[in-house]
Design a protein around this motif. Structure first.
Motif, PDB file in Angstrom:
ATOM      1  N   GLN A   1       0.836   1.566   6.414  1.00 36.57           N
ATOM      2  CA  GLN A   1       1.398   2.472   7.424  1.00 36.57           C
ATOM      3  C   GLN A   1       2.889   2.237   7.642  1.00 36.57           C
ATOM      4  OE1 GLN A   1      -1.153   3.398  11.033  1.00 36.57           O
ATOM      5  NE2 GLN A   1      -2.404   1.811  10.110  1.00 36.57           N
ATOM      6  N   VAL A   2       3.343   0.978   7.515  1.00 36.16           N
ATOM      7  CA  VAL A   2       4.776   0.693   7.700  1.00 36.16           C
ATOM      8  C   VAL A   2       5.530   0.687   6.362  1.00 36.16           C
ATOM      9  CG1 VAL A   2       4.409  -0.585   9.842  1.00 36.16           C
ATOM     10  CG2 VAL A   2       4.491  -1.843   7.671  1.00 36.16           C
ATOM     11  N   GLY A   3       4.850   1.090   5.286  1.00 35.15           N
ATOM     12  CA  GLY A   3       5.513   1.265   4.000  1.00 35.15           C
ATOM     13  C   GLY A   3       5.822  -0.008   3.247  1.00 35.15           C
ATOM     14  N   LEU A   4       5.002  -1.043   3.450  1.00 40.61           N
ATOM     15  CA  LEU A   4       5.269  -2.328   2.788  1.00 40.61           C
ATOM     16  C   LEU A   4       4.080  -2.815   1.964  1.00 40.61           C
ATOM     17  CD1 LEU A   4       7.231  -4.291   5.556  1.00 40.61           C
ATOM     18  CD2 LEU A   4       8.121  -3.465   3.372  1.00 40.61           C
ATOM     19  N   ASN A   5       3.196  -1.919   1.582  1.00 41.70           N
ATOM     20  CA  ASN A   5       2.012  -2.351   0.828  1.00 41.70           C
ATOM     21  C   ASN A   5       2.367  -2.897  -0.551  1.00 41.70           C
ATOM     22  OD1 ASN A   5       2.709   0.452   0.672  1.00 41.70           O
ATOM     23  ND2 ASN A   5       0.930   0.798  -0.632  1.00 41.70           N
ATOM     24  N   THR A   6       3.577  -2.595  -1.057  1.00 37.26           N
ATOM     25  CA  THR A   6       3.999  -3.139  -2.356  1.00 37.26           C
ATOM     26  C   THR A   6       4.774  -4.456  -2.199  1.00 37.26           C
ATOM     27  OG1 THR A   6       6.014  -1.814  -2.290  1.00 37.26           O
ATOM     28  CG2 THR A   6       4.112  -0.852  -3.419  1.00 37.26           C
ATOM     29  N   HIS A   7       4.928  -4.928  -0.970  1.00 38.89           N
ATOM     30  CA  HIS A   7       5.709  -6.148  -0.716  1.00 38.89           C
ATOM     31  C   HIS A   7       4.866  -7.261  -0.090  1.00 38.89           C
ATOM     32  CE1 HIS A   7       8.865  -3.164  -1.240  1.00 38.89           C
ATOM     33  NE2 HIS A   7       9.764  -4.124  -1.294  1.00 38.89           N
ATOM     34  N   MET A   8       3.554  -7.185  -0.220  1.00 35.17           N
ATOM     35  CA  MET A   8       2.674  -8.125   0.480  1.00 35.17           C
ATOM     36  C   MET A   8       2.934  -9.588   0.131  1.00 35.17           C
ATOM     37  SD  MET A   8      -1.044  -6.339   0.649  1.00 35.17           S
ATOM     38  CE  MET A   8      -1.239  -4.586   0.873  1.00 35.17           C
ATOM     39  N   LYS A   9       3.332  -9.848  -1.121  1.00 33.22           N
ATOM     40  CA  LYS A   9       3.501 -11.244  -1.566  1.00 33.22           C
ATOM     41  C   LYS A   9       4.921 -11.757  -1.385  1.00 33.22           C
ATOM     42  CE  LYS A   9      -0.313 -10.992  -4.887  1.00 33.22           C
ATOM     43  NZ  LYS A   9      -0.722 -11.091  -6.311  1.00 33.22           N
TER      44      LYS A   9
END
Length: 251
Positions: A133-141
């Protein structure tokens, strides 16, 4: 006293700087009802952050009562204050307050681990949903030092929302975001406010942010000047000569 989700009555906050006493808040009274989406507006040094810190149980009042979700914070032990912060309040700090050694995913999951209420699968689902939702699903690690200021702010917002708190406090929540991301974050906050009845109290200098609020509380020199419609508050903020509405005091 009112049964609002937040009730502040005759609150004063003083800080000692050497021999000087600084009065950050001067006799503030305010009631916030459950489900409100309210903005605290005022110039730097007006007391906005101090007021949020008192509501968020990060600090305590010098005098007066701060009642959050029916609990008078002055009467709570340190453990009870910690429980109230963890289970009732989400706080979005202007300085992010992320844990540098943890990944984005771990930073957002951390409050859920402290609560110890959900299974690992439930935690994973909730964290991943919010990061998307905050647009960070590709930055989890990623670690916080690998992110821009705006991305760190979005991590902090996801962390504040992950526990489904009754109250979310946000100190200048869009200050480090570009206008498009800031609008997306405000839309997310407004959606949660409308769907779940989450109460949002946020400070801002930004006229665009003020317009999202249901009401704006204007603060100056540690005193509340009035509680107004967003339109009237924006008119004040841009220097138009509009009369102040009477303050809604706690009763």
């Amino acid at each position: 006293m009112s049964n609002g989700i937040v009730t502040i009555q005759d609150v004063e906050k003083e800080y000692s700087l050497g021999a000087t006493v600084v009065k950050a808040l001067r006799g503030v009274s305010l009631t916030v009802e459950k489900g409100e989406f309210i903005s605290i507006a005022g110039p730097s040094g007006s007391g906005k952050t101090t007021l949020l810190n008192l509501i968020g149980c990060v600090d305590t009042a010098t005098r007066g009562d701060v009642v959050v979700a029916g609990k008078n914070t002055a009467q709570l032990s340190e453990r009870q204050l910690t429980d109230l912060r963890l289970n009732t309040i989400g706080f979005i700090f202007q300085s992010f307050n992320l844990v540098s050694v943890l990944s984005v995913y771990q930073n957002v999951e951390f409050p859920l681990l402290l609560q110890d209420k959900l299974s690992s699968g439930e935690r994973k689902k909730r964290v991943e949903s919010l990061l998307e939702q905050v647009g960070l699903n590709t930055h989890m690690k990623h670690r916080p030092n690998e992110l821009s200021g705006g991305q760190r702010q979005r991590v902090a917002i996801a962390r504040a929302l992950v526990t489904d708190p009754l109250i979310v406090l946000a100190d200048e929540p869009t200050a480090n975001l570009d206008s498009q991301t800031g609008q997306a974050i405000l839309d997310l906050m407004k959606s949660l406010n409308q769907q779940k009845g989450t109460t949002f109290i946020f400070s801002t200098h930004d006229h665009k942010v003020m317009r999202y609020a249901n009401a704006v509380v204007r603060l100056a020199d540690g005193k509340i000047l009035g509680r107004e419609s967003p339109e009237l508050a924006v008119a004040h903020a841009v220097g138009m000569d509009a009369p102040a509405a009477p303050v809604q005091a706690a009763s």
